[in-house]
Write an enzyme that holds these catalytic residues in place. Structure first.
Site, PDB file in Angstrom:
ATOM      1  N   ASN A  32       0.011   2.280  -5.911  1.00 52.89           N
ATOM      2  CA  ASN A  32      -0.645   1.088  -6.676  1.00 52.89           C
ATOM      3  C   ASN A  32      -1.320   0.416  -5.502  1.00 52.89           C
ATOM      4  O   ASN A  32      -0.739  -0.343  -4.434  1.00 52.89           O
ATOM      5  CB  ASN A  32       0.585   0.272  -7.076  1.00 52.89           C
ATOM      6  N   TRP A  33      -2.572   0.339  -5.388  1.00 50.76           N
ATOM      7  CA  TRP A  33      -3.430  -0.177  -4.266  1.00 50.76           C
ATOM      8  C   TRP A  33      -3.492  -1.889  -4.528  1.00 50.76           C
ATOM      9  O   TRP A  33      -4.085  -2.423  -3.461  1.00 50.76           O
ATOM     10  CB  TRP A  33      -4.622   0.515  -4.073  1.00 50.76           C
ATOM     11  N   LYS A  34      -3.360  -2.249  -5.448  1.00 48.87           N
ATOM     12  CA  LYS A  34      -3.081  -3.573  -5.986  1.00 48.87           C
ATOM     13  C   LYS A  34      -4.685  -4.301  -5.610  1.00 48.87           C
ATOM     14  O   LYS A  34      -5.568  -3.305  -5.674  1.00 48.87           O
ATOM     15  CB  LYS A  34      -2.118  -4.347  -5.283  1.00 48.87           C
ATOM     16  N   HIS A  87       3.345  -4.500 -14.667  1.00 49.59           N
ATOM     17  CA  HIS A  87       3.570  -4.824 -13.258  1.00 49.59           C
ATOM     18  C   HIS A  87       4.112  -6.139 -12.983  1.00 49.59           C
ATOM     19  O   HIS A  87       3.686  -7.190 -13.605  1.00 49.59           O
ATOM     20  CB  HIS A  87       2.594  -4.518 -12.270  1.00 49.59           C
ATOM     21  N   GLU A  99       3.889  -8.358 -10.921  1.00 45.86           N
ATOM     22  CA  GLU A  99       2.923  -9.395 -10.669  1.00 45.86           C
ATOM     23  C   GLU A  99       2.114  -9.955 -11.815  1.00 45.86           C
ATOM     24  O   GLU A  99       1.638 -11.069 -11.874  1.00 45.86           O
ATOM     25  CB  GLU A  99       2.127  -8.759  -9.324  1.00 45.86           C
ATOM     26  N   GLU A 124      11.302  -1.330 -10.989  1.00 45.61           N
ATOM     27  CA  GLU A 124      10.937  -2.154  -9.813  1.00 45.61           C
ATOM     28  C   GLU A 124      11.436  -3.675  -9.870  1.00 45.61           C
ATOM     29  O   GLU A 124      11.141  -4.472 -10.340  1.00 45.61           O
ATOM     30  CB  GLU A 124       9.118  -2.434  -9.572  1.00 45.61           C
ATOM     31  N   GLY A 169       7.258  -5.679  -2.170  1.00 49.23           N
ATOM     32  CA  GLY A 169       6.573  -6.206  -0.942  1.00 49.23           C
ATOM     33  C   GLY A 169       7.272  -6.947   0.029  1.00 49.23           C
ATOM     34  O   GLY A 169       6.969  -7.842   0.944  1.00 49.23           O
ATOM     35  N   SER A 172       9.308  -1.708  -1.841  1.00 44.96           N
ATOM     36  CA  SER A 172       9.420  -1.064  -0.510  1.00 44.96           C
ATOM     37  C   SER A 172       9.959  -0.017  -0.195  1.00 44.96           C
ATOM     38  O   SER A 172      10.626   0.585   0.690  1.00 44.96           O
ATOM     39  CB  SER A 172      10.318  -2.205   0.128  1.00 44.96           C
ATOM     40  N   GLY A 221       3.731   0.602  -3.287  1.00 46.69           N
ATOM     41  CA  GLY A 221       2.651  -0.268  -3.165  1.00 46.69           C
ATOM     42  C   GLY A 221       2.102  -0.114  -1.457  1.00 46.69           C
ATOM     43  O   GLY A 221       1.165   0.567  -1.293  1.00 46.69           O
ATOM     44  N   GLY A 222       2.603  -1.068  -0.571  1.00 43.09           N
ATOM     45  CA  GLY A 222       2.333  -1.061   0.644  1.00 43.09           C
ATOM     46  C   GLY A 222       2.016   0.122   1.345  1.00 43.09           C
ATOM     47  O   GLY A 222       0.987   0.474   1.896  1.00 43.09           O
TER      48      GLY A 222
HETATM   49  C1  PEP Z   1       4.727  -2.378  -6.242  1.00 45.82           C
HETATM   50  O1  PEP Z   1       4.130  -3.411  -6.316  1.00 45.82           O
HETATM   51  O2  PEP Z   1       4.503  -1.487  -7.363  1.00 45.82           O
HETATM   52  C2  PEP Z   1       5.392  -1.791  -5.125  1.00 45.82           C
HETATM   53  C3  PEP Z   1       6.496  -1.284  -5.209  1.00 45.82           C
HETATM   54  O3  PEP Z   1       5.200  -2.636  -4.000  1.00 45.82           O
HETATM   55  P1  PEP Z   1       5.783  -2.255  -2.326  1.00 45.82           P
HETATM   56  O4  PEP Z   1       5.937  -0.975  -2.396  1.00 45.82           O
HETATM   57  O5  PEP Z   1       4.927  -2.849  -1.472  1.00 45.82           O
HETATM   58  O6  PEP Z   1       7.077  -3.073  -2.506  1.00 45.82           O
END
Ligand code: PEP
Length: 251
Positions: A9-11, A96, A98, A168, A174, A214, A235-236
């Site tokens: 997920n590049w957000k 998601h 967010e 999640e 994050g 994470s 994500g990151g």
């Molecule tokens: C996400 O937002 O889907 C996610 C898992 O982010 P991160 O890996 O950065 O925690």
């Protein structure tokens, strides 16, 4: 056997040149990943077309990060499931945290969005997860069970073939704080039971359930070794092709 998947997920990251560069690197490196592991990337809407072209010839599939709760018309700023499908996506992420937290995404809206996405021929990656207060109050099982039922119990066993669930925990997204493999596994097993209760054991057994929060090369192996964790929503770490591929090599 249920499918293993690693999805990035590049957000709201990557300008067009950055998205091109990342897509090319992921496409090239994806050849290292066994065919048994599905690879998906979800760039911002505006970069879907270009990233789709850069992924051509590779096995990396394209996903959106959201879709509209209407089919078409006067909904300024929205992007419909049909548009997402037509640009080459196989998937959309929905729900998601967010979007739930900052954009008022409710379970009711997610039922509509999931329906429209499935009708458009998209697969859905449905995110569920508790926040820190809910975890500290010991309500995590109830929250995740509630979110899963509120959306998915409106659909059929046939629909479940095109749905992936991503657990999640919001406190792990994050933050660098990962759920332990045990914490993640017990929730994944619970989600699978919730699916089995409504759709039967065979459907639950086939359901891919991803962990997100994470997840990185250093912890993916331990998480993916759990019996009910079938991969990750990243994500990151998905913004670095090497890390993303390293995670996909962690089964
Ligand atoms: C996400 O937002 O889907 C996610 C898992 O982010 P991160 O890996 O950065 O925690």
């Amino acid at each position: 056997m249920r499918k293993k998947i690693v999805a990035g997920n590049w957000k709201m990251n990557t300008t067009l040149p950055e998205a091109k560069e990342l897509a090319i690197a992921v496409a090239e490196k994806s050849a290292q990943v066994p065919a048994s592991v599905g690879l998906i990337v979800a760039p911002p809407f505006v970069n879907l077309n270009c990233v789709g072209h850069k992924l051509e010839g590779s096995r990396v599939e394209l996903s959106a990060q959201n879709c509209a709760d209407h089919t078409s018309g006067a909904y300024t700023g929205e992007v419909s499931a049909d548009m997402i499908k037509a640009v080459g996506c196989k998937w959309t992420i929905l729900g998601h945290s967010e979007r739930r937290q900052y954009y008022g995404e409710t379970d009711e809206k997610l039922v509509v969005k999931t329906r429209l996405a499935l009708e458009a021929g998209l697969g859905v990656i449905l995110c569920v997860g508790e926040n820190l207060d809910e975890r500290e109050a010991g309500k995590h099982f109830d929250v995740v069970t509630g979110q899963t039922k509120a959306v998915l119990y409106n659909f059929t066993a046939e629909d479940m073939k095109n749905i992936v669930i991503a657990y999640e925990p919001v406190w792990a997204i994050g933050t660098g704080k990962t759920a332990t493999a045990e914490q993640a596994e017990e929730i994944h097993a619970c989600i699978r039971r919730v699916i089995a209760d409504k759709f039967g054991a065979a459907v639950a057994d086939d359901m891919t359930i991803l962990y997100g929060g994470s997840c990185k090369p250093s912890n993916a192996k331990e998480l993916f070794a759990q019996p009910d964790i079938d991969g990750g929503l990243i994500g990151g770490a998905a913004l670095k092709a090497d890390d993303f591929i390293q995670i996909a090599l962690s089964f």
